[in-house]
Motif scaffolding. Structure first.
Motif, PDB file in Angstrom:
ATOM      1  N   GLU A 106       0.839  -1.211   0.000  1.00  0.00           N
ATOM      2  CA  GLU A 106       0.000   0.000   0.000  1.00  0.00           C
ATOM      3  C   GLU A 106       0.868   1.253   0.000  1.00  0.00           C
ATOM      4  O   GLU A 106       0.588   2.221  -0.724  1.00  0.00           O
ATOM      5  N   PHE A 107       1.930   1.237   0.814  1.00  0.00           N
ATOM      6  CA  PHE A 107       2.824   2.395   0.876  1.00  0.00           C
ATOM      7  C   PHE A 107       3.495   2.638  -0.480  1.00  0.00           C
ATOM      8  O   PHE A 107       3.854   3.768  -0.806  1.00  0.00           O
ATOM      9  N   ARG A 108       3.646   1.590  -1.268  1.00  0.00           N
ATOM     10  CA  ARG A 108       4.256   1.717  -2.594  1.00  0.00           C
ATOM     11  C   ARG A 108       3.239   2.106  -3.664  1.00  0.00           C
ATOM     12  O   ARG A 108       3.583   2.254  -4.831  1.00  0.00           O
ATOM     13  N   GLY A 109       1.983   2.217  -3.275  1.00  0.00           N
ATOM     14  CA  GLY A 109       0.965   2.651  -4.214  1.00  0.00           C
ATOM     15  C   GLY A 109       0.286   1.544  -4.986  1.00  0.00           C
ATOM     16  O   GLY A 109      -0.425   1.799  -5.959  1.00  0.00           O
ATOM     17  N   ALA A 115      -2.881  -5.662  -3.844  1.00  0.00           N
ATOM     18  CA  ALA A 115      -2.093  -5.817  -2.617  1.00  0.00           C
ATOM     19  C   ALA A 115      -2.663  -6.929  -1.755  1.00  0.00           C
ATOM     20  O   ALA A 115      -1.923  -7.757  -1.193  1.00  0.00           O
ATOM     21  N   ARG A 116      -3.984  -6.990  -1.653  1.00  0.00           N
ATOM     22  CA  ARG A 116      -4.616  -8.036  -0.841  1.00  0.00           C
ATOM     23  C   ARG A 116      -4.368  -9.421  -1.448  1.00  0.00           C
ATOM     24  O   ARG A 116      -4.106 -10.386  -0.731  1.00  0.00           O
ATOM     25  N   GLU A 117      -4.451  -9.505  -2.765  1.00  0.00           N
ATOM     26  CA  GLU A 117      -4.213 -10.787  -3.434  1.00  0.00           C
ATOM     27  C   GLU A 117      -2.786 -11.277  -3.184  1.00  0.00           C
ATOM     28  O   GLU A 117      -2.563 -12.454  -2.880  1.00  0.00           O
ATOM     29  N   GLN A 118      -1.815 -10.365  -3.290  1.00  0.00           N
ATOM     30  CA  GLN A 118      -0.424 -10.752  -3.051  1.00  0.00           C
ATOM     31  C   GLN A 118      -0.199 -11.122  -1.586  1.00  0.00           C
ATOM     32  O   GLN A 118       0.555 -12.060  -1.277  1.00  0.00           O
ATOM     33  N   ALA A 119      -0.841 -10.392  -0.689  1.00  0.00           N
ATOM     34  CA  ALA A 119      -0.705 -10.696   0.740  1.00  0.00           C
ATOM     35  C   ALA A 119      -1.244 -12.080   1.052  1.00  0.00           C
ATOM     36  O   ALA A 119      -0.611 -12.866   1.776  1.00  0.00           O
ATOM     37  N   GLU A 120      -2.402 -12.403   0.529  1.00  0.00           N
ATOM     38  CA  GLU A 120      -2.997 -13.718   0.780  1.00  0.00           C
ATOM     39  C   GLU A 120      -2.138 -14.821   0.171  1.00  0.00           C
ATOM     40  O   GLU A 120      -1.990 -15.904   0.757  1.00  0.00           O
ATOM     41  N   ASP A 121      -1.557 -14.544  -0.983  1.00  0.00           N
ATOM     42  CA  ASP A 121      -0.677 -15.531  -1.613  1.00  0.00           C
ATOM     43  C   ASP A 121       0.526 -15.819  -0.728  1.00  0.00           C
ATOM     44  O   ASP A 121       0.905 -16.988  -0.531  1.00  0.00           O
TER      45      ASP A 121
END
Length: 270
Positions: A106-109, A115-121
């Motif tokens: 999120e901080f990187r825009g 972002a949520r998809e990558q976090a869950e992955d």
């Protein structure tokens, strides 16, 4: 190849806040390199400046002397090519595991959905699939460490800096986390600078182990190549003859420095 991290003749001197005239040199004359894709551990007595060197490599601390280069470029600010996994808790208690992992994105825009998809992955990769909606207080110590690992790796850094990340875990959870880190590292082959006081951990995980002297003015006094074949299981490898040989060799260098560090701690406490 150009090293991922190169510290040349680094020294770090601090001025006492309570007594401005007093100076303390934590590390001095430190030359240290970490190659691209290499796993290097630094071990030494308590208080010898291991974390100080990590902060120099992270760009969080400017050396009083010497230089730091990242992939050949002088490091003059925060090292944006590195991810830092701290010893202490780094999760925000008001955010869920998923929200903590996606914070850096999120901080990187990065867009929220991506972002949520990558976090869950990444939570799935570290064995926490289905736990993304849990808050830190709802997770065990090992699960919080897994979340912190995902939080670091989701940014896909070229360098991973780790400051005794598993020291607070029980031995079984610790070995599981060590193996998970090795599996993830083996798949990505990022440069890793790993700080630990545990000689067993350093040997079991690393390509090279650098030994620091006791402080003040700590400096490298030994460097050992760990020629144990990979992949490794950290529990099984400790029972092999080569591990025992390497442990004896490293301990013969480290033992006197640990005793020096212990005596210094006793004098401070007196």
């Amino acid at each position: 190849m150009t090293p991922a991290i190169e510290l040349k003749d680094v020294a770090c001197t601090f001025i006492s806040k309570d007594a401005p005239g007093q100076r303390y040199t934590a590390v001095e004359h430190v030359d240290l390199t970490v190659g691209a894709g290499e796993f290097v551990s630094v071990v030494g007595p308590t208080g010898c400046g291991k974390s100080t060197l990590l902060n120099v490599a992270a760009g969080l601390l400017a050396p009083s002397q010497g230089t730091a280069h990242i992939f050949g470029e002088p490091l003059r600010d925060v090292n944006t090519r590195a991810g830092y996994m701290f010893q202490t808790e780094s999760l925000m208690p008001w955010r869920t595991a998923s929200q903590n992992v996606m914070a850096g994105l999120e901080f990187r825009g990065v867009a929220d959905a991506q972002a949520r998809e990558q976090a869950e992955d990444w939570l799935r990769r570290v064995g926490l699939g289905g736990f993304g909606d849990r808050y830190p207080h709802q997770l065990s110590g090992g699960m919080r460490k897994r979340t912190s690992l995902a939080q670091t790796l989701v940014l896909d850094p070229d360098i991973i800096l780790m400051d005794e990340p598993f020291s607070a875990l029980d031995i079984q959870t610790r070995q599981l986390m060590e193996n998970e880190v090795l599996d993830l590292w083996n798949s990505k082959k990022k440069a890793v600078l790993f700080i630990t006081h545990d000689l067993d951990e350093a040997i079991a995980m690393s390509d090279r182990v650098v030994i620091l002297s006791a402080g003040p003015a700590a400096h490298p006094i030994g460097e050992f190549t760990i020629d144990i074949p990979r992949p490794r299981d950290v529990a099984e490898v400790k029972m092999t003859p080569r591990f025992l040989e390497l442990h004896a060799a490293l301990w013969s260098v480290l033992r006197e420095e640990v005793l020096k560090g212990y005596q210094q701690q006793l004098q401070k406490a007196a």
